[in-house]
Design an enzyme around this catalytic site. Structure first.
Site, PDB file in Angstrom:
ATOM      1  N   CYS A 112      42.181 -12.570 -31.960  1.00 42.14           N
ATOM      2  CA  CYS A 112      40.988 -12.915 -31.485  1.00 42.14           C
ATOM      3  C   CYS A 112      40.673 -13.048 -29.897  1.00 42.14           C
ATOM      4  CB  CYS A 112      40.501 -14.276 -32.085  1.00 42.14           C
ATOM      5  SG  CYS A 112      39.121 -15.170 -31.391  1.00 42.14           S
ATOM      6  N   CYS A 127      39.637 -16.510 -28.442  1.00 45.35           N
ATOM      7  CA  CYS A 127      40.965 -17.466 -28.430  1.00 45.35           C
ATOM      8  C   CYS A 127      41.743 -17.163 -27.270  1.00 45.35           C
ATOM      9  CB  CYS A 127      41.578 -17.146 -29.778  1.00 45.35           C
ATOM     10  SG  CYS A 127      40.583 -17.553 -31.211  1.00 45.35           S
ATOM     11  N   CYS A 151      21.515  -6.464 -48.407  1.00 48.45           N
ATOM     12  CA  CYS A 151      23.129  -6.093 -47.686  1.00 48.45           C
ATOM     13  C   CYS A 151      23.148  -4.773 -47.554  1.00 48.45           C
ATOM     14  CB  CYS A 151      23.939  -6.614 -48.453  1.00 48.45           C
ATOM     15  SG  CYS A 151      25.826  -5.969 -48.323  1.00 48.45           S
ATOM     16  N   CYS A 187      26.105  -3.112 -49.443  1.00 53.39           N
ATOM     17  CA  CYS A 187      25.892  -2.985 -50.955  1.00 53.39           C
ATOM     18  C   CYS A 187      25.033  -1.862 -51.104  1.00 53.39           C
ATOM     19  CB  CYS A 187      25.130  -4.179 -51.315  1.00 53.39           C
ATOM     20  SG  CYS A 187      25.874  -5.766 -50.960  1.00 53.39           S
TER      21      CYS A 187
END
Length: 577
Positions: A126, A129, A465, A468
């Site tokens: 990350c 991070c 979505c 989808c």
């Protein structure tokens, strides 16, 4: 006798060899069939790709809601699972000597042994991070003796990450006396962290020794807690101070003066220690009558600090979702109807403090009314009351009857006694469900998906979505290829308007497999590339009922005239299936 025994042994050995040969032949035949079926599907996919199609595989659409009411309260980290990228450049060395490294083995001991503990959940890949690391380490050094800072690699400590519902990185929590109290959402700098933590760790209880101080506090504070103690030092004061550290949004005061206590509506002759919570709201006063301990005081304050009924707004959402009480009793009503029903709800709320958070949702509010109502499956404009279990299992229980004090109290009591049947959203049953992909709604889920005689593949999708929508033609083709197999059902369900306790989506699309004869167990999450071939291989491996692909018969070529040949050649671009 020896000859007879030898003959029997020889017969058994020959029988074993025959069984072994037959088994290998069957397995070879089975493997050959699968190879042939996969080759056929791959060829069909190749044809589709040559016409502009292609395989598709993306990560789930990541959806975060505002603690489950459809994204009204933002929070958490910037990086979600699946969004990581790997940097080629080496990371600078960070001196983290004062940052404790936690695992499941030392986590509980660390947060218990430090009155104020800040804990960062991170992932090594990350970027946010990595940027935080030097600031966090510098803050840890400066805060030595004030608070302890630690970090947890969430990719290695999955159980801890799941327990604290980590959905993004970095996520930073403040633990006070071993309990998780707050998510840090301030500046990701050394100074930001140090300032925030010093404020949290500063004395959180204030003495009132004069009437002037008392009048100033009563005028300025929208809500407060006052302890009337025997002494401003000692065990009583320590318990009150410990409870005050668990609260961020109201001030704690203490006095030993009967005259000052009287200004806060405490009788001068009351037995000490005594405690009250005052609010500038309809319910102005709450008196504490429990044991004078940190835990009992904190529970009393948590149950009484919020309004009897919280109006659902963006600003007020934290009062609902950060409340230690998870069960919610919610009134849905339009603005005009609210004047009639809110007094009823407030009357009920007085009897269930600490057991429910009482919430009012204005159904005709343009910002959130329709979205929140839709989340709960509340339609129309008629007022409704329901119980919601919060974010643990998200069950709902709707009151079927008139909105009276008696009926709402009965709903609450029956819920606490576990006497109610939950309500699940459902679209209307489809008029025709004979397509290649079966349509599942809440009300036909048991009949189709939990049919023990069928293996069922279920896609849970959202109409909005994009992933989808891209996956839909692939899934439809799979359904088309498998339609003739009676033991296998390919199905889909709109996860935004239908619910079932056995169909929980962690993103859209989520694909679940329910093996036949085994529906009492949790379904298998399908985690393969979203192609017809890979999904077919998954089904062949996991189906409890063996099946074979029914390929279309290949027609015999008919050669007649040149004109007919030209006609056949002209049709060759059509989809053979």
């Amino acid at each position: 006798m020896a000859s007879s025994s030898t003959s029997i042994s020889l017969l058994l050995f020959v029988s074993f060899l025959l069984l072994l040969v037959n088994s290998r032949a069957e397995n070879a035949s089975s493997g050959s069939d699968l190879d042939e079926e996969l080759a056929f599907l791959a060829a069909e996919e190749s044809k589709e790709q040559s016409h502009g199609g292609g395989s598709y595989h993306e990560e789930h659409d990541q959806y975060r809601d505002f603690e489950n009411y459809d994204d009204l309260e933002q929070g958490g980290g910037e990086f979600h699972h699946g969004e990581h990228s790997y940097e080629e450049e080496p990371l600078p060395t960070v001196d983290e000597k004062d940052v404790a490294v936690l695992t499941k083995d030392n986590f509980t001991e660390f947060v218990r042994n430090n009155s104020f503990a800040m804990v960062e959940f991170y992932a090594p890949w990350c970027g946010a991070c990595q940027a935080l690391a030097p600031e966090y380490a510098a803050a840890a050094t400066e805060l030595k003796g004030v608070a302890a800072l630690a970090k947890i690699d969430a990719t290695e400590e999955g159980d801890l990450a799941q327990k604290y519902e980590i959905q993004g990185f970095p996520t930073v929590f403040l633990f006070v006396d071993g309990e998780m109290r707050k998510t840090y959402e301030g500046e990701r700098t050394k100074d930001g962290i140090v300032t925030w933590l010093k404020k949290k760790a500063s004395p959180s209880i204030h003495n009132i020794t004069t009437k002037e101080e008392a009048e100033r506090v009563l005028s300025a504070e929208p809500k407060l807690v006052l302890g009337f103690l025997n002494s401003l030092v000692g065990s009583e004061s320590e318990e009150l101070a410990a409870a005050s550290r668990l609260e961020d949004d109201l001030s704690f005061y203490q006095t030993a003066s009967p005259d000052i206590a009287k200004l806060f509506e405490i009788e001068t002759q009351v037995k000490r220690p005594a405690l009250v919570l005052l609010k500038k709201e309809e319910e102005k006063l709450a008196r504490f009558d429990g044991n004078f301990t940190k835990t009992a005081i904190a529970e009393f304050v948590s149950a009484n600090k919020v309004p009897l009924v919280i109006n659902f707004t963006r600003e007020g959402a934290s009062l609902i979702f950060e409340n230690a009480v998870k069960n919610q009793l919610i009134l849905f009503a339009t603005a005009n109807e609210s004047e009639k029903h809110l007094p009823t709800l407030r009357e009920v709320a007085k009897s269930f403090k600490g057991k429910f958070v009482f919430v009012y949702v204005q159904m005709d509010n343009e910002d959130y009314g329709e979205a929140v109502s839709g989340f709960f499956g509340v339609t129309g404009t008629a007022p409704k009351v329901l119980v919601y279990t919060g974010n643990e299992d998200m069950r709902k229980f709707i009151l079927d009857g008139e909105l009276t004090v008696k009926n709402i109290k009965t709903l609450a009591e029956d819920f606490l006694a576990d006497k109610l049947k939950p309500f699940y959203k459902s679209d209307p049953l489809p008029e025709n469900n004979d397509g290649d992909v079966k349509v599942i709604v809440g009300n036909n889920f048991d009949e189709i998906v939990l049919d023990e005689s069928k293996d069922v593949l279920l896609e849970i999708y959202a109409p909005w979505c994009g992933h989808c929508q891209s996956f839909e033609p692939i899934y439809n083709k799979l359904g088309k290829y498998l339609k003739g197999i009676d033991s296998l059902v390919v199905a889909k369900m709109d996860g935004t308007s239908n619910e079932h306790p056995r169909a929980k989506a962690d993103g859209f699309p989520t694909i679940l497999f329910f093996p036949g004869g085994n529906k009492s167990f949790d379904p298998i999450t399908v985690d393969v590339d979203r192609t017809v071939v890979e999904l077919y291989k998954f089904l062949k491996k996991h189906a409890s009922i063996p099946f074979k692909l029914e390929k279309p018969a290949t027609p015999e070529p008919v050669i007649s005239t040149k004109k007919a040949d030209e006609k056949i050649e002209g049709d060759s671009s059509k989809d053979e299936l």
